[in-house]
Design a protein around this motif. Structure first.
Motif, mmCIF file in Angstrom:
data_model
loop_
_atom_site.group_PDB
_atom_site.id
_atom_site.type_symbol
_atom_site.label_atom_id
_atom_site.label_comp_id
_atom_site.label_asym_id
_atom_site.label_seq_id
_atom_site.Cartn_x
_atom_site.Cartn_y
_atom_site.Cartn_z
ATOM 1 N N TYR A 104 25.524 14.009 -6.124
ATOM 2 C CA TYR A 104 24.428 14.839 -6.597
ATOM 3 C C TYR A 104 23.380 13.987 -7.307
ATOM 4 O O TYR A 104 23.716 13.070 -8.059
ATOM 5 N N ILE A 105 22.108 14.313 -7.081
ATOM 6 C CA ILE A 105 21.031 13.710 -7.866
ATOM 7 C C ILE A 105 20.932 14.528 -9.142
ATOM 8 O O ILE A 105 20.722 15.735 -9.094
ATOM 9 N N ILE A 106 21.112 13.866 -10.269
ATOM 10 C CA ILE A 106 21.104 14.545 -11.562
ATOM 11 C C ILE A 106 19.695 14.579 -12.157
ATOM 12 O O ILE A 106 19.255 15.592 -12.683
ATOM 13 N N ASP A 107 18.971 13.461 -12.046
ATOM 14 C CA ASP A 107 17.638 13.380 -12.632
ATOM 15 C C ASP A 107 16.778 12.420 -11.828
ATOM 16 O O ASP A 107 17.284 11.474 -11.227
ATOM 17 N N VAL A 108 15.472 12.658 -11.801
ATOM 18 C CA VAL A 108 14.523 11.802 -11.092
ATOM 19 C C VAL A 108 13.476 11.344 -12.096
ATOM 20 O O VAL A 108 12.824 12.160 -12.744
ATOM 21 N N LEU A 109 13.321 10.033 -12.229
ATOM 22 C CA LEU A 109 12.321 9.469 -13.123
ATOM 23 C C LEU A 109 11.296 8.698 -12.299
ATOM 24 O O LEU A 109 11.327 8.733 -11.079
ATOM 25 N N ASN A 110 10.390 7.985 -12.947
ATOM 26 C CA ASN A 110 9.307 7.314 -12.222
ATOM 27 C C ASN A 110 9.781 6.230 -11.263
ATOM 28 O O ASN A 110 9.275 6.118 -10.153
ATOM 29 N N ASP A 111 10.742 5.411 -11.674
ATOM 30 C CA ASP A 111 11.127 4.289 -10.830
ATOM 31 C C ASP A 111 12.618 4.251 -10.493
ATOM 32 O O ASP A 111 13.115 3.273 -9.958
ATOM 33 N N TYR A 112 13.360 5.308 -10.776
ATOM 34 C CA TYR A 112 14.753 5.391 -10.374
ATOM 35 C C TYR A 112 15.222 6.839 -10.488
ATOM 36 O O TYR A 112 14.540 7.697 -11.028
ATOM 37 N N PHE A 113 16.410 7.104 -9.920
ATOM 38 C CA PHE A 113 17.012 8.423 -10.083
ATOM 39 C C PHE A 113 18.470 8.243 -10.506
ATOM 40 O O PHE A 113 19.082 7.210 -10.260
ATOM 41 N N VAL A 114 18.985 9.275 -11.149
ATOM 42 C CA VAL A 114 20.368 9.254 -11.614
ATOM 43 C C VAL A 114 21.209 10.002 -10.600
ATOM 44 O O VAL A 114 20.926 11.147 -10.264
ATOM 45 N N PHE A 115 22.239 9.322 -10.082
ATOM 46 C CA PHE A 115 23.078 9.870 -9.019
ATOM 47 C C PHE A 115 24.514 9.964 -9.526
ATOM 48 O O PHE A 115 25.048 9.014 -10.075
ATOM 49 N N TYR A 116 25.144 11.110 -9.327
ATOM 50 C CA TYR A 116 26.530 11.309 -9.711
ATOM 51 C C TYR A 116 27.374 11.497 -8.465
ATOM 52 O O TYR A 116 27.074 12.348 -7.628
#
Length: 119
Positions: A104-116
């Protein structure tokens, strides 16, 4: 990518690396991403990974695109928009060759995303 608009809804051949090629119907295109339907699922490919796009010469039939398409929620799609719309959906991310990550993609920021990933 207005110069690729003529390929919309046509069967195309994408070359991602010399070893990885992909055939499907081009369903949408944005400034930094293409959406291709391979007959079973939608594949979202950042344009920085695409080496070559051309009309497909393959005789293999690909059914009409059906099902859920993330990009139809906005007029113009982008890599950031696609990632934001995919938040909290169970997805598959191809990382290297035939290796994939599921999660799952948890969060999306400007230059990366957080993936669980539960794995």
């Amino acid at each position: 990518m207005d110069n690729l608009k003529y390929l919309l809804n046509k069967k195309i051949h994408l070359k991602i690396t010399p070893e990885i090629c992909f055939d499907g119907i081009l369903t949408d295109i944005g400034d930094d991403i293409v959406v291709v339907f391979d007959g079973q699922r939608y594949v979202y490919i950042p344009l920085v990974h695409v080496h070559k796009i051309r009309l497909s010469r393959s005789d293999e039939e690909i059914g009409e695109p059906t099902g859920f398409l993330l990009s139809k929620q906005t007029e113009s799609i982008s890599y950031h928009t696609i990632l934001t719309n995919a938040k909290m959906l169970f997805i598959e991310i191809h990382v290297l060759g035939n290796q994939s990550l599921y999660g799952y993609i948890i969060d999306v920021l400007n230059d990366y995303f957080v993936f669980y990933s539960p794995i």
